[in-house]
Design a protein around this motif. Sequence first.
Motif, PDB file in Angstrom:
ATOM      1  N   ASN A 195      46.104  19.382  53.860  1.00 33.74           N
ATOM      2  CA  ASN A 195      46.821  18.151  53.554  1.00 33.74           C
ATOM      3  C   ASN A 195      48.251  18.414  53.100  1.00 33.74           C
ATOM      4  OD1 ASN A 195      44.637  15.980  53.728  1.00 33.74           O
ATOM      5  ND2 ASN A 195      43.698  17.401  52.264  1.00 33.74           N
ATOM      6  N   LYS A 230      48.616  10.286  54.051  1.00 35.04           N
ATOM      7  CA  LYS A 230      47.724  10.005  55.174  1.00 35.04           C
ATOM      8  C   LYS A 230      48.380  10.388  56.495  1.00 35.04           C
ATOM      9  CE  LYS A 230      44.994   6.279  57.233  1.00 35.04           C
ATOM     10  NZ  LYS A 230      44.684   4.818  57.190  1.00 35.04           N
ATOM     11  N   ASP A 231      47.619  11.103  57.336  1.00 34.39           N
ATOM     12  CA  ASP A 231      47.991  11.461  58.707  1.00 34.39           C
ATOM     13  C   ASP A 231      49.081  12.530  58.805  1.00 34.39           C
ATOM     14  OD1 ASP A 231      46.171   9.605  59.766  1.00 34.39           O
ATOM     15  OD2 ASP A 231      47.649   7.989  59.624  1.00 34.39           O
ATOM     16  N   ALA A 232      49.505  13.111  57.687  1.00 32.10           N
ATOM     17  CA  ALA A 232      50.515  14.163  57.765  1.00 32.10           C
ATOM     18  C   ALA A 232      49.878  15.489  58.157  1.00 32.10           C
ATOM     19  CB  ALA A 232      51.230  14.307  56.431  1.00 32.10           C
ATOM     20  N   ASP A 233      50.487  16.189  59.083  1.00 35.39           N
ATOM     21  CA  ASP A 233      49.981  17.473  59.574  1.00 35.39           C
ATOM     22  C   ASP A 233      50.624  18.614  58.778  1.00 35.39           C
ATOM     23  OD1 ASP A 233      49.001  19.612  61.065  1.00 35.39           O
ATOM     24  OD2 ASP A 233      50.620  19.459  62.538  1.00 35.39           O
ATOM     25  N   HIS A 260      58.983  14.901  57.920  1.00 34.87           N
ATOM     26  CA  HIS A 260      58.356  14.628  59.209  1.00 34.87           C
ATOM     27  C   HIS A 260      57.390  15.755  59.569  1.00 34.87           C
ATOM     28  CE1 HIS A 260      61.407  17.550  60.530  1.00 34.87           C
ATOM     29  NE2 HIS A 260      60.613  17.757  61.584  1.00 34.87           N
ATOM     30  N   ASP A 261      56.456  15.421  60.465  1.00 33.69           N
ATOM     31  CA  ASP A 261      55.646  16.456  61.111  1.00 33.69           C
ATOM     32  C   ASP A 261      55.914  16.360  62.609  1.00 33.69           C
ATOM     33  OD1 ASP A 261      54.174  14.254  61.974  1.00 33.69           O
ATOM     34  OD2 ASP A 261      52.434  14.676  60.714  1.00 33.69           O
ATOM     35  N   LYS A 310      54.665  14.415  64.754  1.00 37.01           N
ATOM     36  CA  LYS A 310      54.496  13.072  65.298  1.00 37.01           C
ATOM     37  C   LYS A 310      55.202  11.992  64.484  1.00 37.01           C
ATOM     38  CE  LYS A 310      49.910  13.859  67.354  1.00 37.01           C
ATOM     39  NZ  LYS A 310      48.490  13.399  67.341  1.00 37.01           N
ATOM     40  N   TYR A 311      55.077  12.074  63.173  1.00 41.73           N
ATOM     41  CA  TYR A 311      55.462  10.955  62.318  1.00 41.73           C
ATOM     42  C   TYR A 311      56.600  11.316  61.364  1.00 41.73           C
ATOM     43  CZ  TYR A 311      50.830   9.377  63.798  1.00 41.73           C
ATOM     44  OH  TYR A 311      49.723   9.017  64.537  1.00 41.73           O
ATOM     45  N   PHE A 340      58.063  10.294  57.378  1.00 36.37           N
ATOM     46  CA  PHE A 340      57.475   9.851  56.112  1.00 36.37           C
ATOM     47  C   PHE A 340      58.578   9.591  55.083  1.00 36.37           C
ATOM     48  CE2 PHE A 340      54.521  12.534  58.349  1.00 36.37           C
ATOM     49  CZ  PHE A 340      53.314  11.855  58.263  1.00 36.37           C
ATOM     50  N   ASN A 353      53.676   6.700  55.475  1.00 32.47           N
ATOM     51  CA  ASN A 353      53.854   6.997  56.889  1.00 32.47           C
ATOM     52  C   ASN A 353      54.671   5.866  57.514  1.00 32.47           C
ATOM     53  OD1 ASN A 353      53.607   7.388  59.680  1.00 32.47           O
ATOM     54  ND2 ASN A 353      51.526   8.203  59.507  1.00 32.47           N
TER      55      ASN A 353
END
Length: 255
Positions: A202, A211-214, A228-229, A231-232, A234, A239
């Motif tokens: 996480n 949530k959803d962070a790589d 950022h990762d 995809k997204y 933050f 997100n």
Amino acid sequence: MAKGIMVKKLLIGSLTIFSLSFGVTSCQTGYESKDGKVYHKWINGGSWTMEKILMKNADAASFQTIDHNLNIDLGKDKNYVFIGSAVLEHADPNTFAQVKEYYWKDKDHVYLLQFGGPDYIVKYADPKTFTVIKDYLWAKDGNNVYYQFDKLPGVDPNYFNAIDENWGKDDRYYYWNNLRVDSLIYNSAEIISSYYIKDKSNVFFENKVIKDADPSTFKADGVGWFGHDNKYMFDHEENKGAITEKYRKTYIEGK
């Protein structure tokens, strides 16, 4: 020609402001004893004027300025310690002394004078064993660890390490200021910025899971509280959706 005149006007304006501010700040601020009374002199930041206030509780015969290298005014008499023109509640003038930077102590209490407020006392701190860790706002005594005014529950000072101004750790947990990062996997923890930390599973903003962070691709951007990762993007722990072209050009390709 017009451009040259404009530049001259700007330079003259800047020099005038500098001269005014230098003239005010170069005047002696602090404490003044006169005619059996003590006054506190300070600069009003809104109007850049010198203000002078009578310290009704101060005893002029025993009053003295406390020497230090901080951006505050401190004084004491036979009865009280003063910060600015106000009495520092509970402080003992006979034993009041500096620990380090804005941390001070007397025989009974530890005080943090950096942030103002009605009560400067670091509750539960033991003045006999209290020390500041490095030059940060982390501190400890014989029994506890503190961040600013807050005691960190259950932290053994013998195992605590202040990593930087915001992050610390003991032998079990990482801490962001006074917040414990409970679900962080300790052995794979990696600090990313002043606000972000990650483990193998996480990414966290302060002590909150994002949530959803790589974690394998996450990077902090800008001043460190957005990132950022693959995809997204933050903002803090939020997100904000798929990476936009503007964000990519500004923070990813622009690095």
